[in-house]
Design a protein around this motif. Structure first.
Motif, PDB file in Angstrom:
ATOM      1  N   THR A  52      15.404  24.642  65.075  1.00 46.02           N
ATOM      2  CA  THR A  52      14.763  24.438  66.372  1.00 46.02           C
ATOM      3  C   THR A  52      15.159  25.543  67.333  1.00 46.02           C
ATOM      4  O   THR A  52      16.134  26.259  67.119  1.00 46.02           O
ATOM      5  CB  THR A  52      15.142  23.064  66.974  1.00 46.02           C
ATOM      6  N   LYS A  53      14.368  25.681  68.401  1.00 46.76           N
ATOM      7  CA  LYS A  53      14.576  26.784  69.343  1.00 46.76           C
ATOM      8  C   LYS A  53      14.550  26.280  70.773  1.00 46.76           C
ATOM      9  O   LYS A  53      13.890  25.294  71.082  1.00 46.76           O
ATOM     10  CB  LYS A  53      13.472  27.834  69.187  1.00 46.76           C
ATOM     11  N   TYR A  76      30.948  32.899  75.081  1.00 43.34           N
ATOM     12  CA  TYR A  76      30.710  31.845  76.061  1.00 43.34           C
ATOM     13  C   TYR A  76      31.717  30.744  75.794  1.00 43.34           C
ATOM     14  O   TYR A  76      31.685  30.107  74.751  1.00 43.34           O
ATOM     15  CB  TYR A  76      29.288  31.312  75.957  1.00 43.34           C
ATOM     16  N   LYS A  77      32.633  30.572  76.724  1.00 49.90           N
ATOM     17  CA  LYS A  77      33.768  29.658  76.548  1.00 49.90           C
ATOM     18  C   LYS A  77      34.547  30.131  75.324  1.00 49.90           C
ATOM     19  O   LYS A  77      34.986  31.255  75.278  1.00 49.90           O
ATOM     20  CB  LYS A  77      33.312  28.208  76.433  1.00 49.90           C
ATOM     21  N   ASN A  78      34.676  29.307  74.287  1.00 46.97           N
ATOM     22  CA  ASN A  78      35.433  29.693  73.087  1.00 46.97           C
ATOM     23  C   ASN A  78      34.543  30.083  71.922  1.00 46.97           C
ATOM     24  O   ASN A  78      35.019  30.263  70.816  1.00 46.97           O
ATOM     25  CB  ASN A  78      36.332  28.529  72.651  1.00 46.97           C
ATOM     26  N   LYS A  79      33.249  30.225  72.167  1.00 45.88           N
ATOM     27  CA  LYS A  79      32.295  30.494  71.094  1.00 45.88           C
ATOM     28  C   LYS A  79      31.756  31.913  71.197  1.00 45.88           C
ATOM     29  O   LYS A  79      31.410  32.369  72.273  1.00 45.88           O
ATOM     30  CB  LYS A  79      31.153  29.490  71.184  1.00 45.88           C
ATOM     31  N   VAL A  80      31.683  32.593  70.076  1.00 47.99           N
ATOM     32  CA  VAL A  80      31.076  33.918  70.000  1.00 47.99           C
ATOM     33  C   VAL A  80      29.687  33.748  69.406  1.00 47.99           C
ATOM     34  O   VAL A  80      29.529  33.189  68.318  1.00 47.99           O
ATOM     35  CB  VAL A  80      31.920  34.876  69.132  1.00 47.99           C
ATOM     36  N   PHE A 114      17.086  30.828  71.969  1.00 53.26           N
ATOM     37  CA  PHE A 114      18.317  30.277  71.413  1.00 53.26           C
ATOM     38  C   PHE A 114      17.934  29.546  70.136  1.00 53.26           C
ATOM     39  O   PHE A 114      17.213  28.552  70.184  1.00 53.26           O
ATOM     40  CB  PHE A 114      18.971  29.311  72.391  1.00 53.26           C
ATOM     41  N   LYS A 115      18.418  30.012  68.989  1.00 53.97           N
ATOM     42  CA  LYS A 115      18.078  29.392  67.711  1.00 53.97           C
ATOM     43  C   LYS A 115      19.234  28.535  67.222  1.00 53.97           C
ATOM     44  O   LYS A 115      20.374  28.977  67.192  1.00 53.97           O
ATOM     45  CB  LYS A 115      17.745  30.459  66.673  1.00 53.97           C
ATOM     46  N   ILE A 151      24.239  26.523  68.964  1.00 52.27           N
ATOM     47  CA  ILE A 151      23.418  27.728  68.819  1.00 52.27           C
ATOM     48  C   ILE A 151      23.998  28.621  67.727  1.00 52.27           C
ATOM     49  O   ILE A 151      25.200  28.848  67.668  1.00 52.27           O
ATOM     50  CB  ILE A 151      23.370  28.516  70.150  1.00 52.27           C
ATOM     51  N   SER A 152      23.139  29.153  66.871  1.00 49.52           N
ATOM     52  CA  SER A 152      23.605  30.071  65.833  1.00 49.52           C
ATOM     53  C   SER A 152      23.353  31.529  66.211  1.00 49.52           C
ATOM     54  O   SER A 152      24.144  32.395  65.854  1.00 49.52           O
ATOM     55  CB  SER A 152      22.938  29.757  64.496  1.00 49.52           C
TER      56      SER A 152
END
Length: 73
Positions: free
Chosen positions: A66-67, A8-12, A60-61, A48-49
């Motif tokens: 937190t979630k 998503y964008k530049n994040k895996v 989404f953790k 998000i991790s």
């Protein structure tokens, strides 16, 4: 359990798909595209991790424990 990564964008972001359904991954991708222009959502997504898909919900953790829950169906 099916482990996949999405970009998503530049994040895996790793995705754990407990349902083993490809359709849930497609729904998640569509939801991410829908929220692409939402600044608040993008800001939250940067921290998000991991994402877990359980049933019709994507969890989404964050790094701090937190979630954020998102319905994907």
């Amino acid at each position: 359990m099916q482990a996949i990564s999405i970009r998503y964008k530049n994040k895996v972001i790793p995705v754990l798909n407990y349902t083993h359904k490809v359709s849930h991954m497609e729904f998640l991708s569509n939801k991410l595209k829908e929220n692409e222009m939402n600044f608040e959502f993008r800001k939250k997504l940067k921290m998000i991790s991991i994402i877990e898909i359980i049933g019709d919900v994507a969890i989404f953790k964050y790094h701090d424990g937190t979630k954020l829950y998102l319905e994907v169906s």
